[in-house]
Design an enzyme around this catalytic site. Structure first.
Site, PDB file in Angstrom:
ATOM      1  N   GLY A 192       0.814  -1.215   0.000  1.00  0.00           N
ATOM      2  CA  GLY A 192       0.000   0.000   0.000  1.00  0.00           C
ATOM      3  C   GLY A 192       0.846   1.262   0.000  1.00  0.00           C
ATOM      4  O   GLY A 192       2.043   1.221   0.279  1.00  0.00           O
TER       5      GLY A 192
ATOM      6  N   ASP B 205       1.438   2.083   9.426  1.00  0.00           N
ATOM      7  CA  ASP B 205       0.909   1.728  10.758  1.00  0.00           C
ATOM      8  C   ASP B 205       2.007   1.617  11.816  1.00  0.00           C
ATOM      9  O   ASP B 205       1.706   1.403  12.980  1.00  0.00           O
ATOM     10  CB  ASP B 205       0.185   0.381  10.719  1.00  0.00           C
ATOM     11  CG  ASP B 205      -1.036   0.378   9.823  1.00  0.00           C
ATOM     12  OD1 ASP B 205      -1.463   1.469   9.421  1.00  0.00           O
ATOM     13  OD2 ASP B 205      -1.555  -0.716   9.539  1.00  0.00           O
TER      14      ASP B 205
HETATM   15  P1  ATP Z   1       1.326  -3.140   3.382  1.00  0.00           P
HETATM   16  O1  ATP Z   1       0.635  -4.288   4.033  1.00  0.00           O
HETATM   17  O2  ATP Z   1       1.992  -2.223   4.347  1.00  0.00           O
HETATM   18  O3  ATP Z   1       0.503  -2.412   2.400  1.00  0.00           O
HETATM   19  P2  ATP Z   1       2.954  -5.228   2.297  1.00  0.00           P
HETATM   20  O4  ATP Z   1       4.319  -5.241   1.718  1.00  0.00           O
HETATM   21  O5  ATP Z   1       2.746  -6.043   3.529  1.00  0.00           O
HETATM   22  O6  ATP Z   1       2.560  -3.719   2.512  1.00  0.00           O
HETATM   23  P3  ATP Z   1       1.463  -7.077   0.665  1.00  0.00           P
HETATM   24  O7  ATP Z   1       0.431  -6.791  -0.363  1.00  0.00           O
HETATM   25  O8  ATP Z   1       1.109  -7.994   1.784  1.00  0.00           O
HETATM   26  O9  ATP Z   1       1.913  -5.648   1.196  1.00  0.00           O
HETATM   27  O10 ATP Z   1       2.761  -7.682  -0.031  1.00  0.00           O
HETATM   28  C1  ATP Z   1       3.461  -6.988  -1.068  1.00  0.00           C
HETATM   29  C2  ATP Z   1       4.049  -7.969  -2.025  1.00  0.00           C
HETATM   30  O11 ATP Z   1       4.834  -8.941  -1.313  1.00  0.00           O
HETATM   31  C3  ATP Z   1       3.001  -8.747  -2.807  1.00  0.00           C
HETATM   32  O12 ATP Z   1       3.422  -8.851  -4.149  1.00  0.00           O
HETATM   33  C4  ATP Z   1       2.985 -10.100  -2.134  1.00  0.00           C
HETATM   34  O13 ATP Z   1       2.633 -11.147  -2.996  1.00  0.00           O
HETATM   35  C5  ATP Z   1       4.427 -10.256  -1.665  1.00  0.00           C
HETATM   36  N1  ATP Z   1       4.467 -11.155  -0.509  1.00  0.00           N
HETATM   37  C6  ATP Z   1       3.726 -11.052   0.603  1.00  0.00           C
HETATM   38  N2  ATP Z   1       3.993 -12.060   1.451  1.00  0.00           N
HETATM   39  C7  ATP Z   1       4.923 -12.837   0.838  1.00  0.00           C
HETATM   40  C8  ATP Z   1       5.611 -14.042   1.197  1.00  0.00           C
HETATM   41  N3  ATP Z   1       5.402 -14.665   2.355  1.00  0.00           N
HETATM   42  N4  ATP Z   1       6.497 -14.543   0.305  1.00  0.00           N
HETATM   43  C9  ATP Z   1       6.724 -13.934  -0.871  1.00  0.00           C
HETATM   44  N5  ATP Z   1       6.108 -12.795  -1.259  1.00  0.00           N
HETATM   45  C10 ATP Z   1       5.225 -12.251  -0.425  1.00  0.00           C
END
Ligand code: ATP
Ligand code: MG
Length: 439
Positions: free
Chosen positions: A88, A210
C-alpha cells in the site's frame, strides 16, 4: 529471547573495493565518516536490561551499525541496481526512491539504476511492465508528490521468475521498499539468489504507515500519517462541540497496531476515547463503550472517538475475504460504531448528531512532511551503504538514534504492537481520561 545470532546480517563476501568517499570529500581524512566494521549498537537501552542478561559484552545482542564503509563488496563502476516499491501507499516512498538514486549517483558514481514498476509484478516478464531508468533528472522533483512514481501492487509472484529476471538483467543490488509482505518476498528472493550462487544483495527499506514492523524504530511516513490524522480529529472535535449532543468519530489506519490512533490522539488531546486492536472493549453493558460515550456526552455536551481500523473486530461478522496478497479484509468498525452509538441515543429518545471522518486514503497519498523526508533520505542512504558493502537479506532501521542493519527474518517474525501494559497506552489513557478497561 533475542540472541546475538538472531541479529547477524548476512554478507555476500569480503569487502575489498576501496570506497570512493575519499574522492567525494575532496581528499579530507575520511576515517571519521566511516563506520567501523566491528562497531555495534546495543539492543537493550537500560542498565537493568543489560544486567539481567548476565552476558559478557561481546555476547550481548547488538545490531550491526549502518553507515558508509571504507571498503565495498561491489565495484561502483560496474554495479547494476534495481528498485521496487510494493504494497500500500505511504508518505515518503518517493523520497526514499530519490535518495537511493542520488546516493548511488553522487556518492558512489553508480549510473546504472532501474526502477521496476508496480511492485514484484514488474519483475515478471510478459506483463508489459518495462523497467524505467532512474536518473537524477527523473527523480529530481518526485519527493514533492505523494504515492510512488514506480507504482505498486499486491499479489503473489513466482520467486524463481523474479530471480530469473534479476539475473537476466544483471542486477547486483535490489532495493525493496515495502511492508511486511514485501519483506517476506525480499527474504525469499535473497534466499533463492543464494541458492543459485548469485551475488545479489537484497536490501529493504521497511514501509509501514501503521508503524507495525518491529525493531526498526519508527517507520518512515508514520509521523506524516499521525499529523494528518490529528487534523481530522481536530475537525471532529470542532464539529462535535458545535452540535447539540455531537459525537465525532475518526477512523484511522492501524490494521493490527494502534500506533496512529495513539499518536494522533495524543497530538491534539481532543479525543475522549481511543480504540485500538490491542485493547478489546465491550459495546454493551454498564462498562461498555456505548454507556461511556453517553455519559461523556451528558457531562461534556459532546464526545470524540478515535478508532483504529482493526479495533473491535470481534464485534463484527467476517466473511473470510482477503486481498490479492492474502491479507484478511477487515470489517468496518467505524460504520458499526456509528450505527450502534446513534441507535443508543435514539432508542432513549435523545438527540445525537454524528460526524464520521475516514481520512485513510487521503493520508496514505500525501507527500511526506519535512521530518519524514529527512528520515526517508537518511534511511535510503543507509540502505545504499549496506548494499554496496555486500549486505543482503536485511532492512535498515534506527535504534538509539543510530542507523542499524536488521536481518529480514528478525523483523518479519512478529508484528510490532502497542503494549496494553506499556507507557504509550498509559499516556493515551491519561490524555483521554477514558476508562482503564471497558469490558
Ligand atoms: P502493506 O501491508 O503495508 O501495504 P505489504 O508489503 O505487507 O505492505 P502485501 O500486499 O502484503 O503488502 O505484499 C506486497 C508484495 O509482497 C506482494 O506482491 C505479495 O505477494 C508479496 N508477498 C507477501 N507475502 C509474501 C511471502 N510470504 N512470500 C513472498 N512474497 C510475499
Ligand atoms: Mg502488510
Amino acid at each position: 529471547m533475542v540472541t546475538l545470532a538472531d541479529l547477524q546480517v548476512r554478507s555476500l563476501g569480503p569487502c575489498t573495493v576501496p570506497s570512493p568517499l575519499s574522492h567525494y570529500v575532496g581528499g579530507r581524512a575520511t576515517n571519521e565518516y566511516y563506520v567501523g566494521e566491528d562497531d555495534r549498537v546495543l539492543f537493550d537501552d537500560t542498565v537493568e536490561l543489560i544486567q539481567r542478561r548476565g552476558l559478557p559484552l561481546e555476547e550481548l545482542p547488538t545490531f550491526e551499525t549502518g553507515g558508509p564503509r571504507a571498503r565495498l563488496f561491489f565495484d561502483p563502476g560496474s554495479v547494476r541496481v534495481g528498485v521496487v516499491t510494493c504494497g500500500g501507499l505511504c508518505p515518503g516512498l518517493n523520497d526514499v526512491i530519490r535518495a537511493i538514486v542520488m546516493e548511488l549517483h553522487e556518492h558512489y558514481g553508480v549510473r546504472d539504476v532501474v526502477g521496476f514498476r508496480n511492485g514484484y509484478a514488474g519483475l515478471v516478464p510478459g506483463l508489459g511492465l518495462e523497467p524505467v531508468a532512474l536518473t537524477p533528472d527523473f527523480v529530481a522533483n518526485i519527493h514533492e508528490r505523494g504515492g510512488t512514481v514506480l507504482g505498486s501492487s499486491r499479489g503473489a509472484q513466482d520467486v524463481g521468475v523474479v530471480v530469473d529476471t534479476l539475473q537476466a538483467r544483471g542486477i547486483d543490488i535490489l532495493f525493496v521498499i515495502g511492508g511486511d509482505g514485501s519483506m517476506r518476498g525480499a527474504h525469499r528472493i535473497a534466499e533463492e539468489a543464494t541458492a543459485r550462487g548469485a551475488d545479489i544483495a537484497v536490501v529493504g527499506v521497511p514501509k509501514t504507515i501503521d508503524n507495525d514492523i518491529p525493531h526498526i524504530g519508527q517507520s518512515f511516513g508514520f509521523q506524516t500519517a499521525y499529523s494528518r490524522a490529528a487534523q481530522s480529529i481536530k475537525a471532529a472535535k470542532i464539529e462535535a462541540e458545535a452540535s447539540l449532543n455531537g459525537v465525532g468519530l475518526v477512523k484511522v489506519m492501524g490494521r493490527h497496531a494502534g500506533f496512529i490512533a495513539c499518536y494522533s490522539a495524543l497530538a491534539g488531546h481532543d479525543a475522549d476515547f481511543v480504540l485500538i486492536p490491542e485493547v478489546p472493549f465491550a459495546l454493551d453493558g454498564d462498562n461498555g463503550l456505548l454507556e461511556h460515550v453517553r455519559r461523556k456526552v451528558a457531562a461534556q455536551g459532546h464526545a470524540v472517538l478515535v478508532v483504529a481500523e482493526g479495533a473491535g473486530q470481534e464485534h463484527l461478522p467476517h466473511d473470510g475475504a482477503t486481498d490479492a496478497s492474502g491479507n484478511a479484509r477487515l470489517a468496518d468498525i467505524g460504520r458499526l460504531l456509528r450505527e450502534r452509538i446513534t441507535d443508543d441515543f435514539t432508542s432513549r429518545g435523545e438527540e445525537v448528531l454524528f460526524r464520521y471522518f475516514d481520512p485513510g486514503y487521503f493520508i496514505r497519498s500525501v507527500p511526506a512532511e519535512p521530518s519524514d523526508s529527512v528520515y526517508c533520505s537518511r534511511l535510503a542512504q543507509t540502505a545504499v551503504h549496506a548494499a554496496m558493502a555486500g549486505r543482503t537479506d536485511m532492512v535498515v532501521g534506527r535504534r538509539r538514534h543510530r542507523f542499524v542493519h536488521v536481518p529480514i527474518s528478525y523483523v518479519t517474525h512478529r508484528p510490532h504492537h502497542v503494549s496494553p501494559d506499556g507507557d504509550l497506552w498509559l499516556s493515551v489513557l491519561e490524555s483521554t481520561a477514558q476508562p482503564f478497561d471497558m469490558r
